[in-house]
Design a protein around this motif. Sequence first.
Motif, PDB file in Angstrom:
ATOM      1  N   SER A   2      19.608   6.371 -61.194  1.00 18.02           N
ATOM      2  CA  SER A   2      19.447   5.588 -59.867  1.00 18.02           C
ATOM      3  C   SER A   2      19.960   4.321 -60.300  1.00 18.02           C
ATOM      4  O   SER A   2      19.722   3.566 -61.240  1.00 18.02           O
ATOM      5  N   VAL A   3      20.420   3.619 -59.161  1.00 18.91           N
ATOM      6  CA  VAL A   3      20.849   2.242 -59.283  1.00 18.91           C
ATOM      7  C   VAL A   3      19.703   1.324 -59.461  1.00 18.91           C
ATOM      8  O   VAL A   3      19.571   0.378 -60.567  1.00 18.91           O
ATOM      9  N   SER A   4      18.702   1.627 -59.046  1.00 19.97           N
ATOM     10  CA  SER A   4      17.357   0.740 -59.130  1.00 19.97           C
ATOM     11  C   SER A   4      16.884   0.936 -60.725  1.00 19.97           C
ATOM     12  O   SER A   4      16.455  -0.237 -61.331  1.00 19.97           O
ATOM     13  N   ASN A   5      16.820   2.215 -60.899  1.00 27.49           N
ATOM     14  CA  ASN A   5      16.339   2.410 -62.505  1.00 27.49           C
ATOM     15  C   ASN A   5      17.113   1.508 -63.467  1.00 27.49           C
ATOM     16  O   ASN A   5      16.773   1.016 -64.246  1.00 27.49           O
ATOM     17  N   THR A   6      18.446   1.584 -63.215  1.00 31.35           N
ATOM     18  CA  THR A   6      19.643   0.998 -63.929  1.00 31.35           C
ATOM     19  C   THR A   6      19.333  -0.442 -64.024  1.00 31.35           C
ATOM     20  O   THR A   6      19.500  -1.138 -65.179  1.00 31.35           O
ATOM     21  N   TYR A   7      18.983  -1.069 -62.982  1.00 29.71           N
ATOM     22  CA  TYR A   7      18.871  -2.616 -62.836  1.00 29.71           C
ATOM     23  C   TYR A   7      17.700  -2.780 -63.709  1.00 29.71           C
ATOM     24  O   TYR A   7      17.591  -3.892 -64.362  1.00 29.71           O
ATOM     25  N   GLU A   8      16.442  -2.036 -63.749  1.00 27.08           N
ATOM     26  CA  GLU A   8      15.206  -2.133 -64.615  1.00 27.08           C
ATOM     27  C   GLU A   8      15.747  -2.164 -66.001  1.00 27.08           C
ATOM     28  O   GLU A   8      15.052  -2.824 -66.853  1.00 27.08           O
ATOM     29  N   ILE A   9      16.673  -1.254 -66.505  1.00 32.91           N
ATOM     30  CA  ILE A   9      17.055  -1.202 -67.977  1.00 32.91           C
ATOM     31  C   ILE A   9      17.964  -2.275 -68.416  1.00 32.91           C
ATOM     32  O   ILE A   9      17.804  -2.846 -69.149  1.00 32.91           O
ATOM     33  N   VAL A  10      18.698  -2.766 -67.589  1.00 33.94           N
ATOM     34  CA  VAL A  10      19.515  -4.014 -67.844  1.00 33.94           C
ATOM     35  C   VAL A  10      18.674  -5.084 -68.008  1.00 33.94           C
ATOM     36  O   VAL A  10      19.060  -6.012 -68.781  1.00 33.94           O
ATOM     37  N   SER A  11      17.753  -5.404 -67.234  1.00 25.77           N
ATOM     38  CA  SER A  11      16.901  -6.591 -66.902  1.00 25.77           C
ATOM     39  C   SER A  11      15.869  -6.219 -68.024  1.00 25.77           C
ATOM     40  O   SER A  11      15.249  -7.549 -68.455  1.00 25.77           O
TER      41      SER A  11
END
Length: 87
Positions: free
Chosen positions: A43-52
Amino acid sequence: MPVKRKRPYNFRRPRNGQESTLKKLLRRFNMTVPEFADVMGYSVSNTYEIVSGRRKLRSDEIVRICEIFQISADWLLGLKGDESDDI
């Protein structure tokens, strides 16, 4: 016998204004976080958490990123020098 869990890896938060290796990777391939999420199947929100750096990556996810983008795990984890030109 208990099953061993894969130990997650948390990207180190950049110091002194440096970018994380995952952000460098996305920039090098001209990918947005939503595009990366689509490639990885997250999911996009999960990916933002990974990148951050707020969400930890499991070892199987690290292997998958390295296979997709043809990079070394050492570079991705920040264990090897800056190879941003070689990606």
